[in-house]
Design an enzyme around this catalytic site. Structure first.
Site, PDB file in Angstrom:
ATOM      1  N   SER A  32     -12.459 -19.178   1.292  1.00 27.75           N
ATOM      2  CA  SER A  32     -12.374 -17.876   1.969  1.00 27.75           C
ATOM      3  C   SER A  32     -13.001 -17.929   3.357  1.00 27.75           C
ATOM      4  O   SER A  32     -12.970 -16.953   4.090  1.00 27.75           O
ATOM      5  CB  SER A  32     -13.046 -16.779   1.132  1.00 27.75           C
ATOM      6  OG  SER A  32     -14.388 -17.117   0.831  1.00 27.75           O
ATOM      7  N   ASN A 119     -22.390 -13.102  -5.837  1.00 23.27           N
ATOM      8  CA  ASN A 119     -21.706 -11.838  -6.132  1.00 23.27           C
ATOM      9  C   ASN A 119     -22.391 -10.660  -5.439  1.00 23.27           C
ATOM     10  O   ASN A 119     -21.737  -9.852  -4.774  1.00 23.27           O
ATOM     11  CB  ASN A 119     -21.644 -11.609  -7.646  1.00 23.27           C
ATOM     12  CG  ASN A 119     -20.870 -12.715  -8.343  1.00 23.27           C
ATOM     13  OD1 ASN A 119     -20.197 -13.498  -7.680  1.00 23.27           O
ATOM     14  ND2 ASN A 119     -20.976 -12.788  -9.651  1.00 23.27           N
ATOM     15  N   THR A 164       8.314  24.190  13.710  1.00 21.90           N
ATOM     16  CA  THR A 164       8.197  23.846  12.290  1.00 21.90           C
ATOM     17  C   THR A 164       9.575  23.317  11.912  1.00 21.90           C
ATOM     18  O   THR A 164      10.592  23.746  12.482  1.00 21.90           O
ATOM     19  CB  THR A 164       7.835  25.070  11.404  1.00 21.90           C
ATOM     20  OG1 THR A 164       8.880  26.027  11.521  1.00 21.90           O
ATOM     21  CG2 THR A 164       6.502  25.690  11.824  1.00 21.90           C
ATOM     22  N   HIS A 165       9.618  22.376  11.011  1.00 25.74           N
ATOM     23  CA  HIS A 165      10.885  21.696  10.655  1.00 25.74           C
ATOM     24  C   HIS A 165      11.533  21.065  11.886  1.00 25.74           C
ATOM     25  O   HIS A 165      12.740  20.867  11.921  1.00 25.74           O
ATOM     26  CB  HIS A 165      11.888  22.663  10.013  1.00 25.74           C
ATOM     27  CG  HIS A 165      11.325  23.511   8.919  1.00 25.74           C
ATOM     28  ND1 HIS A 165      11.406  23.188   7.585  1.00 25.74           N
ATOM     29  CD2 HIS A 165      10.628  24.672   8.982  1.00 25.74           C
ATOM     30  CE1 HIS A 165      10.805  24.113   6.870  1.00 25.74           C
ATOM     31  NE2 HIS A 165      10.315  25.033   7.688  1.00 25.74           N
ATOM     32  N   SER A 286      12.797  -2.920  29.431  1.00 31.92           N
ATOM     33  CA  SER A 286      13.796  -3.576  28.597  1.00 31.92           C
ATOM     34  C   SER A 286      14.294  -4.813  29.323  1.00 31.92           C
ATOM     35  O   SER A 286      14.427  -4.812  30.543  1.00 31.92           O
ATOM     36  CB  SER A 286      14.950  -2.608  28.337  1.00 31.92           C
ATOM     37  OG  SER A 286      16.126  -3.332  28.046  1.00 31.92           O
ATOM     38  N   LYS A 292      15.182   1.344  31.661  1.00 40.10           N
ATOM     39  CA  LYS A 292      14.358   1.771  30.525  1.00 40.10           C
ATOM     40  C   LYS A 292      12.863   1.731  30.804  1.00 40.10           C
ATOM     41  O   LYS A 292      12.335   0.807  31.404  1.00 40.10           O
ATOM     42  CB  LYS A 292      14.628   0.876  29.295  1.00 40.10           C
ATOM     43  CG  LYS A 292      16.003   1.002  28.705  1.00 40.10           C
ATOM     44  CD  LYS A 292      16.320   2.386  28.152  1.00 40.10           C
ATOM     45  CE  LYS A 292      15.485   2.752  26.942  1.00 40.10           C
ATOM     46  NZ  LYS A 292      15.846   1.951  25.769  1.00 40.10           N
ATOM     47  N   ASN A 294       9.931   2.214  28.071  1.00 42.64           N
ATOM     48  CA  ASN A 294       9.808   2.449  26.632  1.00 42.64           C
ATOM     49  C   ASN A 294       8.364   2.735  26.194  1.00 42.64           C
ATOM     50  O   ASN A 294       7.432   2.129  26.712  1.00 42.64           O
ATOM     51  CB  ASN A 294      10.334   1.233  25.861  1.00 42.64           C
ATOM     52  CG  ASN A 294      11.828   1.058  26.030  1.00 42.64           C
ATOM     53  OD1 ASN A 294      12.562   2.045  26.154  1.00 42.64           O
ATOM     54  ND2 ASN A 294      12.285  -0.185  26.075  1.00 42.64           N
ATOM     55  N   GLU A 299       5.013   3.528  19.762  1.00 46.02           N
ATOM     56  CA  GLU A 299       5.834   3.042  18.652  1.00 46.02           C
ATOM     57  C   GLU A 299       5.029   2.099  17.749  1.00 46.02           C
ATOM     58  O   GLU A 299       5.105   2.157  16.525  1.00 46.02           O
ATOM     59  CB  GLU A 299       7.081   2.331  19.174  1.00 46.02           C
ATOM     60  CG  GLU A 299       8.064   3.262  19.838  1.00 46.02           C
ATOM     61  CD  GLU A 299       9.148   2.487  20.570  1.00 46.02           C
ATOM     62  OE1 GLU A 299      10.205   2.274  19.962  1.00 46.02           O
ATOM     63  OE2 GLU A 299       8.924   2.084  21.735  1.00 46.02           O
ATOM     64  N   TYR A 326     -17.947  -9.291 -11.700  1.00 49.65           N
ATOM     65  CA  TYR A 326     -17.263  -9.988 -10.609  1.00 49.65           C
ATOM     66  C   TYR A 326     -16.104 -10.835 -11.128  1.00 49.65           C
ATOM     67  O   TYR A 326     -16.207 -11.517 -12.146  1.00 49.65           O
ATOM     68  CB  TYR A 326     -18.236 -10.902  -9.842  1.00 49.65           C
ATOM     69  CG  TYR A 326     -17.529 -11.683  -8.748  1.00 49.65           C
ATOM     70  CD1 TYR A 326     -17.343 -11.120  -7.496  1.00 49.65           C
ATOM     71  CD2 TYR A 326     -17.010 -12.957  -8.981  1.00 49.65           C
ATOM     72  CE1 TYR A 326     -16.669 -11.800  -6.490  1.00 49.65           C
ATOM     73  CE2 TYR A 326     -16.328 -13.650  -7.989  1.00 49.65           C
ATOM     74  CZ  TYR A 326     -16.159 -13.070  -6.739  1.00 49.65           C
ATOM     75  OH  TYR A 326     -15.487 -13.758  -5.767  1.00 49.65           O
TER      76      TYR A 326
HETATM   77  N1  ARG Z   1     -16.006 -16.712  -1.817  1.00 47.78           N
HETATM   78  C1  ARG Z   1     -16.264 -15.834  -2.913  1.00 47.78           C
HETATM   79  C2  ARG Z   1     -15.960 -14.357  -2.533  1.00 47.78           C
HETATM   80  O1  ARG Z   1     -15.902 -14.067  -1.428  1.00 47.78           O
HETATM   81  C3  ARG Z   1     -17.645 -15.931  -3.340  1.00 47.78           C
HETATM   82  C4  ARG Z   1     -17.874 -15.408  -4.676  1.00 47.78           C
HETATM   83  C5  ARG Z   1     -18.671 -16.300  -5.441  1.00 47.78           C
HETATM   84  N2  ARG Z   1     -18.876 -15.891  -6.750  1.00 47.78           N
HETATM   85  C6  ARG Z   1     -18.428 -16.564  -7.778  1.00 47.78           C
HETATM   86  N3  ARG Z   1     -18.758 -16.143  -8.934  1.00 47.78           N
HETATM   87  N4  ARG Z   1     -17.628 -17.597  -7.596  1.00 47.78           N
HETATM   88  O2  ARG Z   1     -15.757 -13.530  -3.374  1.00 47.78           O
END
Ligand code: ARG
Length: 466
Positions: A32, A119, A164-165, A286, A292, A294, A299, A326
């Site tokens: 992550s 966690n 309205t509408h 454009s 144009k 825009n 948007e 967790y």
């Molecule tokens: N990279 C994990 C997260 O962001 C870490 C969590 C770790 N906990 C575990 N029990 N593996 O959630």
């Protein structure tokens, strides 16, 4: 670094229970750090508070605590300066920082994770990050409110058709429109405040799920981090993501508000409406049609609401089937909530200068204000004022509107005899309630578009935003 059978088990979370290294594909799948590196400053903030608490209860010596805190700050600054290498085998930013600490301090570094799990650590970092981000969005909302309020004095003379509408309904002062958006944004701010209260709860010390047998002080660490409450149930708070859902919802409502505003101004800037000229710096051309100009910023503001609303959906689905406590699924919350904040902040950043830089096409608006019988409702109210029941007046004016429409004229152009044919008691004062200027002047209810009411509200807004 622990090493088994010549294999370097890089991850500090891989204990002696393993005798095989993680498959590289699994590393790539489970990492992550590619997105949670954004939490680095908050991770250091949380770890410093944790270390100070550990020292206070005697689980770290003062010297260990001092070295840990200083090294964490060094690491944070290196990451900020781009002088820190991120590697997928260390999974997330939390392990990167801890490993760097261990590499530099040895055993003192190995003590930081005492009485803590990733966690509660991840949850703490995310709470700190979301708290700061909510505050940033809140300031941006105020900037946008200021941009709307800033237009009001200059636009007090402009009457717009209200719809309205998307059908012409009644005349409305332009500042009444601007302050309508201020009200919406104020509710958004209220939702931020509400959400912030539940973000601002400490999970640190809940550890993995059940708490710890070590003599930690959760209230102390909460106070150091500015959390107002301490989660009272470790099982709940170690895995709670309600605060992420609430933030995602709050951002979704903001995105929806921005989207409706964008849609309205896209329409108003068309040749068909021609109410509004957008600042050229906020428009694009454009590649094929040279004429144009825009409204792409508007948007995309409308378009980007889709991903913010989609993120809320994704987060709800993410958590709906998770047993306590967790589960690794929760790692998937980051990209969604990061994206929602990024997107809304980006939209808000552009919205304020765009609001300030647009100009109303006074002549174009005024030239068409006679269209659509915007005075019909006030005429009906005039009859009510003369004792005619609302339902009867409504029917009767509908009849007059039909006659005027068939002749291609305004209600004010009908001869008095037509009004008297509809209602014999009418006299020439009936003309005093016709035409948009008379109509606007006739409004009086609290919160209406009556000029006096709008001025009153404008003063309240100016004070509030100062
Ligand atoms: N990279 C994990 C997260 O962001 C870490 C969590 C770790 N906990 C575990 N029990 N593996 O959630």
């Amino acid at each position: 670094m622990p090493s088994v059978e010549g294999v370097c088990l890089a991850s500090p979370s891989r204990s002696g229970v393993f005798n095989k290294a993680t498959d590289r594909r699994v590393e790539r799948f489970t990492e992550s750090v590619s997105f949670d590196h954004r939490l680095y400053a908050h991770d250091v903030q949380g770890s410093i508070a944790h270390a100070q608490m550990l020292a206070k209860v005697g689980l770290l010596s003062e010297d260990e605590c001092r070295r840990i805190c200083q090294t964490l700050i060094d690491i944070r600054d290196e990451i900020a300066a781009g002088n820190f290498e991120l590697r997928t085998e260390l999974e997330d930013i939390h392990m990167h920082i801890e490993q760097a600490l261990i590499d530099r301090l040895g055993d003192a570094g190995r003590k930081l994770h005492t009485g803590r799990s990733r966690n509660d650590q991840v949850s703490t970092d995310l709470r700190l990050w979301v708290r700061d981000s909510l505050d940033r969005v809140d300031s941006r909302l105020v900037e946008l409110q200021k941009a709307f309020v800033g237009r009001c004095d200059g636009d007090l003379d402009v009457i717009l058709p209200g719809y309205t509408h998307l059908q012409r309904a009644q005349p409305v002062l332009a500042p009444h429109y601007w302050l309508a958006y201020c009200e919406k944004l104020e509710r958004d701010r209220g939702r931020i405040r509400d959400c912030r209260r539940r973000v601002n709860v400490s999970s640190l010390g809940a550890a993995a799920l059940a708490g710890t047998s070590l003599p930690i002080d959760r209230h102390d660490v909460a106070q150091r981090l500015g959390f107002e409450e301490v989660g009272a149930n470790s099982l709940d708070i170690s895995s709670d993501r309600d605060f992420v859902l609430e933030a995602a919802f709050t951002l979704s409502v903001i995105a929806a508000h921005l989207s409706t505003w964008a849609e309205e101004w896209i329409l108003w800037s068309t040749t068909e409406f021609n109410f509004l000229k957008l600042p050229q710096e906020f428009c694009t051309g454009s590649s094929i049609m040279p004429q144009k100009i825009n409204p792409d910023v508007l948007e995309l503001t409308r378009g980007k609401s889709a991903r913010v609303i989609g993120n809320l959906q994704a987060l709800l689905v993410l958590v709906k089937g998770l047993p306590l406590a967790y589960n690794r699924d929760l790692q998937e919350d980051k990209e969604a909530i990061f994206d929602s904040f990024d997107t809304v902040e980006l939209c808000l950043e552009l919205a304020a200068p765009l609001v300030a830089g647009a100009s109303l096409n006074r002549e174009g608006i005024a030239a068409k204000l006679d269209k659509g019988h915007l005075d019909a409702t006030t005429l009906m109210e005039y009859l009510i004022g003369r004792g005619i029941p609302q339902r009867s007046a409504h029917h009767l004016i509908g009849d007059l509107v039909r006659q005027a429409t068939e002749k291609g004229i305004r209600l004010a152009d009908l001869p008095l005899t037509d009004f008297q044919a509809a209602e014999p008691s009418l006299d020439k004062t009936v003309f005093e309630c016709l035409g948009v200027d008379n109509v606007v002047a006739a409004f009086r209810s609290y919160g209406s578009t009556a000029p006096a009411e709008v001025r009153k509200q404008l003063e309240i807004w100016k004070k509030k935003l100062n």
